[in-house]
Scaffold this motif. Structure first.
Motif, PDB file in Angstrom:
ATOM      1  N   LYS A  33       0.848  -1.198   0.000  1.00  0.00           N
ATOM      2  CA  LYS A  33       0.000   0.000   0.000  1.00  0.00           C
ATOM      3  C   LYS A  33       0.876   1.238   0.000  1.00  0.00           C
ATOM      4  CE  LYS A  33      -3.539  -2.269   2.747  1.00  0.00           C
ATOM      5  NZ  LYS A  33      -4.292  -2.277   3.998  1.00  0.00           N
ATOM      6  N   VAL A  34       0.338   2.319  -0.551  1.00  0.00           N
ATOM      7  CA  VAL A  34       1.042   3.598  -0.553  1.00  0.00           C
ATOM      8  C   VAL A  34       0.066   4.681  -0.121  1.00  0.00           C
ATOM      9  CG1 VAL A  34       0.607   3.981  -3.015  1.00  0.00           C
ATOM     10  CG2 VAL A  34       2.468   5.205  -1.886  1.00  0.00           C
ATOM     11  N   GLU A  35       0.571   5.612   0.680  1.00  0.00           N
ATOM     12  CA  GLU A  35      -0.239   6.754   1.129  1.00  0.00           C
ATOM     13  C   GLU A  35       0.570   8.020   0.937  1.00  0.00           C
ATOM     14  OE1 GLU A  35      -1.542   6.213   5.114  1.00  0.00           O
ATOM     15  OE2 GLU A  35      -2.769   4.488   4.613  1.00  0.00           O
ATOM     16  N   PRO A  36       0.054   9.041   0.310  1.00  0.00           N
ATOM     17  CA  PRO A  36      -1.154   9.031  -0.506  1.00  0.00           C
ATOM     18  C   PRO A  36      -0.889   8.291  -1.812  1.00  0.00           C
ATOM     19  CG  PRO A  36      -0.099  11.156  -0.681  1.00  0.00           C
ATOM     20  CD  PRO A  36       0.694  10.359   0.322  1.00  0.00           C
ATOM     21  N   ASN A  37      -1.938   7.848  -2.464  1.00  0.00           N
ATOM     22  CA  ASN A  37      -1.761   7.097  -3.715  1.00  0.00           C
ATOM     23  C   ASN A  37      -1.959   7.990  -4.937  1.00  0.00           C
ATOM     24  OD1 ASN A  37      -4.501   7.483  -3.640  1.00  0.00           O
ATOM     25  ND2 ASN A  37      -5.034   5.337  -3.933  1.00  0.00           N
ATOM     26  N   ARG A  38      -2.054   9.303  -4.706  1.00  0.00           N
ATOM     27  CA  ARG A  38      -2.212  10.260  -5.803  1.00  0.00           C
ATOM     28  C   ARG A  38      -1.311  11.461  -5.508  1.00  0.00           C
ATOM     29  NH1 ARG A  38      -7.151  11.184  -9.299  1.00  0.00           N
ATOM     30  NH2 ARG A  38      -7.322   9.057  -8.625  1.00  0.00           N
ATOM     31  N   CYS A  39      -0.650  11.942  -6.540  1.00  0.00           N
ATOM     32  CA  CYS A  39       0.220  13.111  -6.444  1.00  0.00           C
ATOM     33  C   CYS A  39      -0.359  14.173  -7.373  1.00  0.00           C
ATOM     34  CB  CYS A  39       1.640  12.731  -6.856  1.00  0.00           C
ATOM     35  SG  CYS A  39       2.867  13.993  -6.505  1.00  0.00           S
ATOM     36  N   ILE A  40      -0.592  15.369  -6.850  1.00  0.00           N
ATOM     37  CA  ILE A  40      -1.279  16.399  -7.625  1.00  0.00           C
ATOM     38  C   ILE A  40      -0.362  17.594  -7.858  1.00  0.00           C
ATOM     39  CG2 ILE A  40      -3.257  17.951  -7.680  1.00  0.00           C
ATOM     40  CD1 ILE A  40      -4.716  15.892  -5.921  1.00  0.00           C
ATOM     41  N   ALA A  41      -0.198  17.953  -9.142  1.00  0.00           N
ATOM     42  CA  ALA A  41       0.562  19.138  -9.548  1.00  0.00           C
ATOM     43  C   ALA A  41      -0.427  20.195 -10.026  1.00  0.00           C
ATOM     44  CB  ALA A  41       1.548  18.787 -10.650  1.00  0.00           C
ATOM     45  N   LEU A  42       0.015  21.451 -10.104  1.00  0.00           N
ATOM     46  CA  LEU A  42      -0.880  22.530 -10.496  1.00  0.00           C
ATOM     47  C   LEU A  42      -1.274  22.431 -11.970  1.00  0.00           C
ATOM     48  CD1 LEU A  42      -2.367  25.049  -9.572  1.00  0.00           C
ATOM     49  CD2 LEU A  42      -0.341  26.383 -10.190  1.00  0.00           C
ATOM     50  N   ARG A  43      -0.300  22.308 -12.860  1.00  0.00           N
ATOM     51  CA  ARG A  43      -0.587  22.274 -14.303  1.00  0.00           C
ATOM     52  C   ARG A  43      -0.089  20.971 -14.913  1.00  0.00           C
ATOM     53  NH1 ARG A  43      -3.067  26.583 -15.613  1.00  0.00           N
ATOM     54  NH2 ARG A  43      -2.540  28.593 -14.750  1.00  0.00           N
ATOM     55  N   GLN A  44      -0.767  20.545 -15.956  1.00  0.00           N
ATOM     56  CA  GLN A  44      -0.398  19.320 -16.656  1.00  0.00           C
ATOM     57  C   GLN A  44       1.030  19.425 -17.172  1.00  0.00           C
ATOM     58  OE1 GLN A  44      -3.021  18.285 -19.844  1.00  0.00           O
ATOM     59  NE2 GLN A  44      -2.083  16.290 -20.158  1.00  0.00           N
ATOM     60  N   GLY A  45       1.800  18.367 -16.956  1.00  0.00           N
ATOM     61  CA  GLY A  45       3.189  18.336 -17.397  1.00  0.00           C
ATOM     62  C   GLY A  45       4.168  18.769 -16.321  1.00  0.00           C
ATOM     63  N   GLN A  46       3.699  19.424 -15.260  1.00  0.00           N
ATOM     64  CA  GLN A  46       4.586  19.834 -14.179  1.00  0.00           C
ATOM     65  C   GLN A  46       4.894  18.646 -13.274  1.00  0.00           C
ATOM     66  OE1 GLN A  46       2.522  23.073 -12.197  1.00  0.00           O
ATOM     67  NE2 GLN A  46       3.768  24.586 -13.277  1.00  0.00           N
ATOM     68  N   THR A  47       6.018  18.734 -12.620  1.00  0.00           N
ATOM     69  CA  THR A  47       6.415  17.704 -11.670  1.00  0.00           C
ATOM     70  C   THR A  47       5.708  17.949 -10.343  1.00  0.00           C
ATOM     71  OG1 THR A  47       8.580  17.544 -12.719  1.00  0.00           O
ATOM     72  CG2 THR A  47       8.404  16.693 -10.488  1.00  0.00           C
ATOM     73  N   CYS A  48       5.220  16.880  -9.746  1.00  0.00           N
ATOM     74  CA  CYS A  48       4.638  17.014  -8.409  1.00  0.00           C
ATOM     75  C   CYS A  48       5.642  16.456  -7.402  1.00  0.00           C
ATOM     76  CB  CYS A  48       3.280  16.335  -8.320  1.00  0.00           C
ATOM     77  SG  CYS A  48       3.325  14.572  -8.186  1.00  0.00           S
ATOM     78  N   TYR A  49       5.687  17.070  -6.261  1.00  0.00           N
ATOM     79  CA  TYR A  49       6.618  16.703  -5.194  1.00  0.00           C
ATOM     80  C   TYR A  49       5.791  16.180  -4.027  1.00  0.00           C
ATOM     81  CZ  TYR A  49       9.661  19.522  -8.074  1.00  0.00           C
ATOM     82  OH  TYR A  49      10.363  20.025  -9.137  1.00  0.00           O
ATOM     83  N   GLN A  50       6.095  14.968  -3.566  1.00  0.00           N
ATOM     84  CA  GLN A  50       5.260  14.352  -2.547  1.00  0.00           C
ATOM     85  C   GLN A  50       6.090  13.427  -1.663  1.00  0.00           C
ATOM     86  OE1 GLN A  50       1.697  14.796  -2.485  1.00  0.00           O
ATOM     87  NE2 GLN A  50       1.948  13.933  -0.466  1.00  0.00           N
ATOM     88  N   THR A  51       5.794  13.418  -0.381  1.00  0.00           N
ATOM     89  CA  THR A  51       6.349  12.428   0.532  1.00  0.00           C
ATOM     90  C   THR A  51       5.404  11.240   0.516  1.00  0.00           C
ATOM     91  OG1 THR A  51       7.345  14.123   1.927  1.00  0.00           O
ATOM     92  CG2 THR A  51       7.028  11.948   2.908  1.00  0.00           C
ATOM     93  N   LEU A  52       5.922  10.082   0.152  1.00  0.00           N
ATOM     94  CA  LEU A  52       5.119   8.866   0.056  1.00  0.00           C
ATOM     95  C   LEU A  52       5.550   7.878   1.132  1.00  0.00           C
ATOM     96  CD1 LEU A  52       5.240   8.351  -3.812  1.00  0.00           C
ATOM     97  CD2 LEU A  52       3.392   9.380  -2.480  1.00  0.00           C
ATOM     98  N   VAL A  53       4.574   7.200   1.710  1.00  0.00           N
ATOM     99  CA  VAL A  53       4.839   6.162   2.704  1.00  0.00           C
ATOM    100  C   VAL A  53       4.292   4.850   2.156  1.00  0.00           C
ATOM    101  CG1 VAL A  53       4.435   5.376   5.065  1.00  0.00           C
ATOM    102  CG2 VAL A  53       4.679   7.825   4.596  1.00  0.00           C
ATOM    103  N   PHE A  54       5.185   3.891   1.959  1.00  0.00           N
ATOM    104  CA  PHE A  54       4.821   2.571   1.468  1.00  0.00           C
ATOM    105  C   PHE A  54       4.831   1.603   2.647  1.00  0.00           C
ATOM    106  CE2 PHE A  54       6.667   4.805  -2.081  1.00  0.00           C
ATOM    107  CZ  PHE A  54       5.863   4.450  -3.149  1.00  0.00           C
ATOM    108  N   LYS A  55       3.820   0.750   2.716  1.00  0.00           N
ATOM    109  CA  LYS A  55       3.758  -0.304   3.735  1.00  0.00           C
ATOM    110  C   LYS A  55       3.447  -1.610   3.038  1.00  0.00           C
ATOM    111  CE  LYS A  55       2.259   2.745   7.375  1.00  0.00           C
ATOM    112  NZ  LYS A  55       1.251   3.103   8.348  1.00  0.00           N
ATOM    113  N   TRP A  56       4.115  -2.678   3.472  1.00  0.00           N
ATOM    114  CA  TRP A  56       3.881  -3.969   2.852  1.00  0.00           C
ATOM    115  C   TRP A  56       4.060  -5.089   3.849  1.00  0.00           C
ATOM    116  CZ3 TRP A  56       8.087  -0.900   1.349  1.00  0.00           C
ATOM    117  CH2 TRP A  56       9.340  -1.347   1.750  1.00  0.00           C
ATOM    118  N   SER A  57       3.503  -6.224   3.473  1.00  0.00           N
ATOM    119  CA  SER A  57       3.638  -7.442   4.254  1.00  0.00           C
ATOM    120  C   SER A  57       4.056  -8.560   3.311  1.00  0.00           C
ATOM    121  CB  SER A  57       2.313  -7.799   4.924  1.00  0.00           C
ATOM    122  OG  SER A  57       2.410  -9.076   5.534  1.00  0.00           O
TER     123      SER A  57
END
Length: 133
Positions: A33-57
């Motif tokens: 699983k990953v939280e958040p599972n969506r990364c949102i940038a302002l305009r199409q084509g721009q890079t989004c910057y996000q801290t992601l937390v992955f958890k697995w078993s």
């Protein structure tokens, strides 16, 4: 009769205290699983910057590696089983797949995807064209 029940409960409690991670790992299903599972940038084509937390078993005791596809170098590797996690800062310009693979094999055992979305999509009009009238 009550004495046997008390001893059984005490023995079970002692086992849970001594080996909690192993007992929990045996009952855990495979998941990533990953939280958040969506990364949102302002305009199409721009890079989004996000801290992601992955958890697995991973209940099977083997050597595993965690990858960002299509990179050939793993983000992290480990030996064992149980519930684990990975936290990192990511720069994404498109939706990206993450996989857990058996080490030294190109076999994906778990996979998840982080979707990239934009607030504003770019217009098809090209505003750099010259206009005479």
């Amino acid at each position: 009769m009550a004495v046997k029940f008390t001893r059984s409960v005490t023995l079970l409690s002692l086992l849970l205290i001594l080996m909690p991670s192993q007992l929990v790992a045996d009952n855990q299903p495979w998941y990533l699983k990953v939280e958040p599972n969506r990364c949102i940038a302002l305009r199409q084509g721009q890079t989004c910057y996000q801290t992601l937390v992955f958890k697995w078993s991973v209940p099977a005791e083997k050597e595993y590696c965690f990858f960002q596809v299509p990179d050939s170098r793993p983000l992290t590797c480990w030996y064992g089983r149980g519930v684990l996690s990975y936290k990192g800062n990511f720069e994404l310009d498109r939706s990206t797949v993450y996989q857990i693979r058996i080490k030294d094999k190109d076999v994906s055992v778990l996979e998840t995807k982080v979707k990239v979305a934009w607030v504003y999509k770019t217009d098809r009009k090209n505003y750099s064209e010259w206009r005479l009238f």
